[in-house]
Design an enzyme around this catalytic site. Structure first.
Site, short mmCIF file in Angstrom:
data_model
loop_
_atom_site.label_atom_id
_atom_site.label_comp_id
_atom_site.label_asym_id
_atom_site.label_seq_id
_atom_site.Cartn_x
_atom_site.Cartn_y
_atom_site.Cartn_z
N HIS A 4 -23.03 10.84 -4.41
CA HIS A 4 -22.07 11.19 -5.45
C HIS A 4 -21.60 9.94 -6.17
O HIS A 4 -21.72 8.83 -5.65
CB HIS A 4 -20.85 11.92 -4.85
CG HIS A 4 -20.12 11.13 -3.81
ND1 HIS A 4 -20.55 11.04 -2.51
CD2 HIS A 4 -19.00 10.37 -3.88
CE1 HIS A 4 -19.72 10.28 -1.82
NE2 HIS A 4 -18.76 9.85 -2.63
N CYS A 10 -11.55 6.86 -0.07
CA CYS A 10 -12.89 6.27 -0.19
C CYS A 10 -13.04 5.72 -1.60
O CYS A 10 -12.20 5.98 -2.46
CB CYS A 10 -13.97 7.31 0.12
SG CYS A 10 -14.09 8.65 -1.08
#
Length: 675
Positions: free
Chosen positions: A67, A185
């Protein structure tokens, strides 16, 4: 999520077209391009690869979630692929058979990011992933991911039925033990929410009350201060710094990378309870430091040491840049004798340019004086969090006092961090925990570090620093050229990464006590750092057919980045084709470093770029050294790219730009290369 994934974005036989994670990402991305969801295939895949390089996206349970956020994404999109053989995404338990490619625009709105985060949470549900493994057609898979009823042949109950059949849980009484957690993250899309879901599930099974703050791309809602105050322990599962971390001070803390929160949540909760039982209130030596965003407890000592040192260097660099450039400007305006000027507090003439030069020089000198204390303080901070700051700064100041210099700062920081970690391992009565971080630890650690630096290790390090200074001063001939080659290779190997920062820190350390040799080292390092982006810019100009349209656009920006000493300007090229770009960059950097040392070029400013040319000794030869290195790098990358053979269709070996006619066609319509 209905508009994010459709049947056209599902491939239930991904293994027929892809055997590697790069090929899988390309296959799914091509579906996005076909639907107009991605505007530039190669640019988007470059962003996916850059995110993958930060941390593998494979998860336990056979899941891969490549991603990224990318300027080449026109609308938030999700593509799903299923591989019977499995594809390696770096998960500890083996290949992934369920692959989700998540594409978010660079400016995605909160609503879309929230939907993507809900998918990340769903992936922690075994029933959901089992249903995806058994679904038989793309439309049913898309419906299942969208939260609709799966197709009848999928053999799975509806979400409503599953909810109705689920046994009641959640006892009314609140658990005796309370934990607050923070997950984050780099992209804030997937791992952040998966870690939160895993921790919540593990806490429920352990009978622990846990509340998670997800610091994702859609922003974050701060935990209620009352909830934080009532917590018995804290869990940080993060790959970027925790925001407003001081809220959690004084609590037993487990500090790990975000993947640990996904892969072993039960162990983290158990560790938090054990720390609370022992009375520990900060991270111990077995846990990554707060600056170790990507660190986990399995890191070796060498990895931890590198991160600690890089923590100190990263905080030191702004002081070096501000102080060093002010000093250099003082010299440029007032001449080389400006260091003999009286204090501007006592003698300042508003109309005299030498007074202004002295002002710049003296301000820069004060800023530069913080170099060693800041280095030591933040190395200790990287090891032991805020309690390490005071002894670290004290040790760094002692290093300055005894002329131990840059090496003394390194030693002082490591000693301070180790001393604080040792103190934190001592079991303390509950009544004393409140004063430990603000009184006891700073007092004891500062005294111990001061003693060691003044009377034990300081003088030997000062002698070593003096020997290093004398060695740099005496460099000439072949020895100087060899050092220039080494500095050039280090500056260009990882293009702004840890090795680059080590070379920069070595060069800057010499400016604390400038000599002719240390000024030559500074010049060589700065010149070498300019070569890679300038070389890529030149290569895209003279052999544009060897590069993609996106790379040619990046090449235009690389002219400015290279001229400004921003080595990272070459990273997009290296990410797309590392086996050709990195060796070419290193070759040019080595040539530039060697020639700069051979020409005897010097530099008093701790920065490179064309704007410091007036501050360089032998400026014309300095520019010749840079030009030579740029030409060498350009020639090598052009030869390597030109020699590459076009891979057969489906071979999976074509990873860089299109060549020949395909590259020309890419200007008007992207022609997908073989996976």
């Amino acid at each position: 999520m209905t508009d994010m994934i459709t049947a056209d974005l599902v491939d239930l036989e991904l293994d027929l077209s892809a055997e590697t994670k790069e090929a899988a990402a390309r296959s799914l991305a091509e579906r996005m391009v076909a639907l107009g969801r991605v505007s530039d295939l190669e640019g988007f895949l470059g962003d996916v690869a850059a995110r993958e390089a930060q941390m593998p996206t494979g998860l336990d349970g056979g899941i891969g979630i490549p991603h990224c956020r990318s300027a080449h994404v026109t609308e938030p999109t999700l593509a799903f692929g299923r591989s019977a053989r499995g594809i390696d995404f770096g998960a500890p338990d083996g290949p992934a058979d369920l692959i989700f490619l998540i594409a978010a625009p660079a400016g995605a709105d909160d609503a879309h990011l929230t939907i993507l985060s809900s998918l990340a949470r769903q992936l922690m549900d075994a029933e959901f992933t089992d249903a995806l493994r058994s679904v038989s057609d793309p439309a049913s898979a898309a419906a299942l991911i969208n939260g609709d009823e799966p197709a009848p042949d999928a053999g799975q109950p509806s979400r409503e039925e599953a909810t109705e059949e689920a046994p009641e849980e959640a006892p009314e009484e609140a658990p005796a033990f309370r934990i607050v957690a923070v997950t984050s993250c780099p992209t804030g899309i997937a791992h952040t929410y998966m870690a939160a879901e895993a921790l919540e599930n593990a806490a429920r099974e352990a009978g622990v009350e846990l509340v998670v703050e997800t610091q994702g791309s859609a922003g974050f809602a701060r935990l209620d201060p009352a909830v934080v105050a009532a917590a018995d322990a804290v869990v940080f599962a993060h790959d970027v710094p925790v925001r407003d971390k001081e809220r959690f001070a004084g609590k037993p803390t487990v500090d790990v990378g975000v993947k640990a929160g996904i892969n072993r949540p039960a162990a983290l909760i158990a560790e938090a309870r054990e720390k609370a039982a022992r009375g520990e209130v900060t991270v111990d030596a077995k846990s990554p430091s707060p600056v170790d965003g990507a660190g986990e407890s399995g890191d070796g000592y060498g990895t931890k040491l590198r991160k600690w040192l890089m923590s100190g260097v990263s905080y030191m660099v702004p002081f070096v840049a501000a102080g060093g450039l002010l000093i250099a400007l003082g010299f440029a305006i007032g001449g080389w004798k400006i260091d003999k000027a009286p204090s501007v507090a006592e003698h300042f003439i508003w109309t005299d340019h030498t007074s202004w030069a002295a002002l710049l020089f003296q301000i820069g000198g004060l800023a530069f004086a913080f170099l060693v204390p800041v280095l030591a303080g933040y190395i200790a901070y990287g090891m032991a969090d805020r309690p390490g700051l005071v002894p670290g700064f004290v040790g760094g100041s002692v290093a300055v006092t005894i002329n131990a210099g840059f090496l003394g700062g390194l030693a002082a920081g490591l000693i301070a961090g180790a001393v604080v970690l040792g103190i934190q391992r001592v079991r303390i009565p509950t009544v004393l925990r409140g004063i430990m971080p603000v009184v006891v630890i700073p007092l004891i650690s500062s005294a111990v570090v001061g003693f060691l630096m003044f009377l034990v290790v300081g003088k030997p390090i000062a002698s070593l620093q003096s020997a290093l200074t004398d060695w740099l001063e005496g460099l000439s001939g072949a020895n100087a050229i060899i050092l220039g080659v080494i500095l050039g290779l280090m500056m260009c190997f990882d293009l702004g990464g840890p090795l680059n920062k080590v070379a920069y820190a070595f060069a800057v350390g010499g400016l604390a006590h400038p000599t002719d040799g240390s000024l030559k080292v500074m010049a060589a390092a700065m010149a070498a750092g300019m070569a890679p982006p300038l070389a890529m810019a030149l290569a895209t100009t003279v052999r544009g057919r060897l590069f993609t349209k996106t790379e040619r656009e990046n090449g235009k920006a690389a002219w400015f980045l290279g001229a400004s000493f921003i080595t990272e300007g070459a990273i997009p090229f290296a990410a797309a084709d590392p086996l050709r770009v990195i060796p070419a960059s290193m070759a040019g950097g080595a040539v530039t470093g060697a020639l700069s040392m051979a020409f005897g070029c010097t530099l008093r400013a701790p920065h490179g770029g064309v704007f410091v040319v007036p501050l360089i000794g032998q400026p014309l030869l300095y520019l010749v050294a840079i030009a030579a290195g740029v030409c060498v790098s350009t020639a090598v990358v052009v030869v390597l790219k030109g020699a590459r053979k076009t891979a057969p269709s489906g071979s999976g070996t074509e990873t860089g730009a299109e060549t020949g006619a395909a590259a020309e066609a890419a200007d008007t319509k992207r022609v997908p290369t073989a996976a």
